[in-house]
Design an enzyme around this catalytic site. Structure first.
Site, PDB file in Angstrom:
ATOM      1  N   CYS A 196       1.132  -1.222   0.040  1.00 14.82           N
ATOM      2  CA  CYS A 196      -0.123  -0.123  -0.089  1.00 14.82           C
ATOM      3  C   CYS A 196       0.971   1.325  -0.089  1.00 14.82           C
ATOM      4  O   CYS A 196       2.067   1.255  -0.514  1.00 14.82           O
ATOM      5  CB  CYS A 196      -0.863   0.013   1.195  1.00 14.82           C
ATOM      6  SG  CYS A 196      -0.375   0.011   2.665  1.00 14.82           S
ATOM      7  N   ARG A 221      -3.354  -0.608   5.178  1.00 14.70           N
ATOM      8  CA  ARG A 221      -4.078  -1.673   4.266  1.00 14.70           C
ATOM      9  C   ARG A 221      -2.986  -2.737   4.164  1.00 14.70           C
ATOM     10  O   ARG A 221      -3.524  -4.148   4.358  1.00 14.70           O
ATOM     11  CB  ARG A 221      -4.411  -1.070   3.029  1.00 14.70           C
ATOM     12  CG  ARG A 221      -5.629  -0.347   3.021  1.00 14.70           C
ATOM     13  CD  ARG A 221      -5.684   0.793   1.813  1.00 14.70           C
ATOM     14  NE  ARG A 221      -4.650   1.565   1.624  1.00 14.70           N
ATOM     15  CZ  ARG A 221      -4.243   2.139   0.451  1.00 14.70           C
ATOM     16  NH1 ARG A 221      -5.560   2.042  -0.387  1.00 14.70           N
ATOM     17  NH2 ARG A 221      -3.215   2.874   0.316  1.00 14.70           N
ATOM     18  N   ASP A 245      -8.351   3.873   0.830  1.00 16.66           N
ATOM     19  CA  ASP A 245      -7.495   4.114   1.851  1.00 16.66           C
ATOM     20  C   ASP A 245      -7.875   4.726   3.135  1.00 16.66           C
ATOM     21  O   ASP A 245      -8.728   5.516   3.067  1.00 16.66           O
ATOM     22  CB  ASP A 245      -6.679   4.773   1.243  1.00 16.66           C
ATOM     23  CG  ASP A 245      -5.438   5.205   2.145  1.00 16.66           C
ATOM     24  OD1 ASP A 245      -5.357   4.993   3.216  1.00 16.66           O
ATOM     25  OD2 ASP A 245      -4.151   5.608   1.715  1.00 16.66           O
TER      26      ASP A 245
HETATM   27  P1  4NP Z   1      -1.903   2.931   4.148  1.00 18.23           P
HETATM   28  O1  4NP Z   1      -2.567   4.313   4.433  1.00 18.23           O
HETATM   29  O2  4NP Z   1      -1.279   3.196   2.487  1.00 18.23           O
HETATM   30  O3  4NP Z   1      -2.987   1.877   3.880  1.00 18.23           O
HETATM   31  O4  4NP Z   1      -0.799   2.622   4.961  1.00 18.23           O
HETATM   32  C1  4NP Z   1      -1.849   5.411   4.533  1.00 18.23           C
HETATM   33  C2  4NP Z   1      -0.919   5.557   5.705  1.00 18.23           C
HETATM   34  C3  4NP Z   1      -0.086   6.833   5.681  1.00 18.23           C
HETATM   35  C4  4NP Z   1      -0.218   7.844   4.798  1.00 18.23           C
HETATM   36  C5  4NP Z   1      -1.040   7.409   3.687  1.00 18.23           C
HETATM   37  C6  4NP Z   1      -1.687   6.437   3.634  1.00 18.23           C
HETATM   38  N1  4NP Z   1       0.491   9.048   4.993  1.00 18.23           N
HETATM   39  O5  4NP Z   1       0.297   9.898   3.999  1.00 18.23           O
HETATM   40  O6  4NP Z   1       1.425   9.158   5.671  1.00 18.23           O
END
Ligand code: 4NP
Length: 152
Positions: free
Chosen positions: A8, A14, A122
């Site tokens: 992800c 995710r 997300d």
């Molecule tokens: P993930 O969610 O990709 O599902 O782990 C996110 C976690 C952090 C960030 C973006 C999406 N961020 O911009 O820090």
């Protein structure tokens, strides 16, 4: 041994959720010894962090076992280490295709195994971790069905 890396963006919501649900699914079917399963992110934004507290809460709600997690950014030399890179959405699918040449066709989107052209939204932005869990679990069940048919 089938080596799988779930991917992800941040590797705190995710992809670790997918990692631990998939570990649980294969264990339930006595297939754990046939797999190496991990997860990584395409960004370094959360490098070194544990899972998001709501990801942990969601896993606990569904009684999915988990271990400590250290968010890690994917690097070019990961390509040869895994057989499948399972991306949570189109954005990261494209990110990964930019990092790797993918001449062995290892990069996939999770929901392509469910014949759905859709992303795992997300929860970092939507706040809806319940929906993320439902969509990931459904996608993983179909991915496992695919692997049982084609790899095991
Ligand atoms: P993930 O969610 O990709 O599902 O782990 C996110 C976690 C952090 C960030 C973006 C999406 N961020 O911009 O820090």
């Amino acid at each position: 041994m089938i080596k799988i890396c779930f991917v992800c963006l941040g590797n705190i919501c995710r992809s670790p959720m997918a990692e631990f649900i998939f570990k649980y699914l294969v264990k339930k079917e006595n297939l754990a010894n046939k797999f190496f399963i991990t997860s990584k992110g395409t960004s370094n934004e959360e490098q070194g962090n544990n899972m998001h507290p709501k990801t942990i809460k969601e896993l606990e709600k569904h009684q999915i076992p988990y271990t400590s997690h250290y968010a890690t950014q994917i690097t070019r030399d990961d390509y040869e280490k895994y057989d499948y890179f399972i991306c949570m959405d189109t954005y990261n699918y494209h990110n990964l295709n930019r990092i790797f040449k993918d001449d062995k066709n290892k990069i996939h989107k999770l929901l392509e195994f469910s014949d759905i052209d859709k992303d795992i939204a997300d929860p970092w932005y939507t706040g809806n971790f319940d929906l993320t869990y439902i969509e990931i679990e459904e996608g993983l069940k179909n991915f496992l069905k695919y692997l049982k048919k084609h790899e095991l």
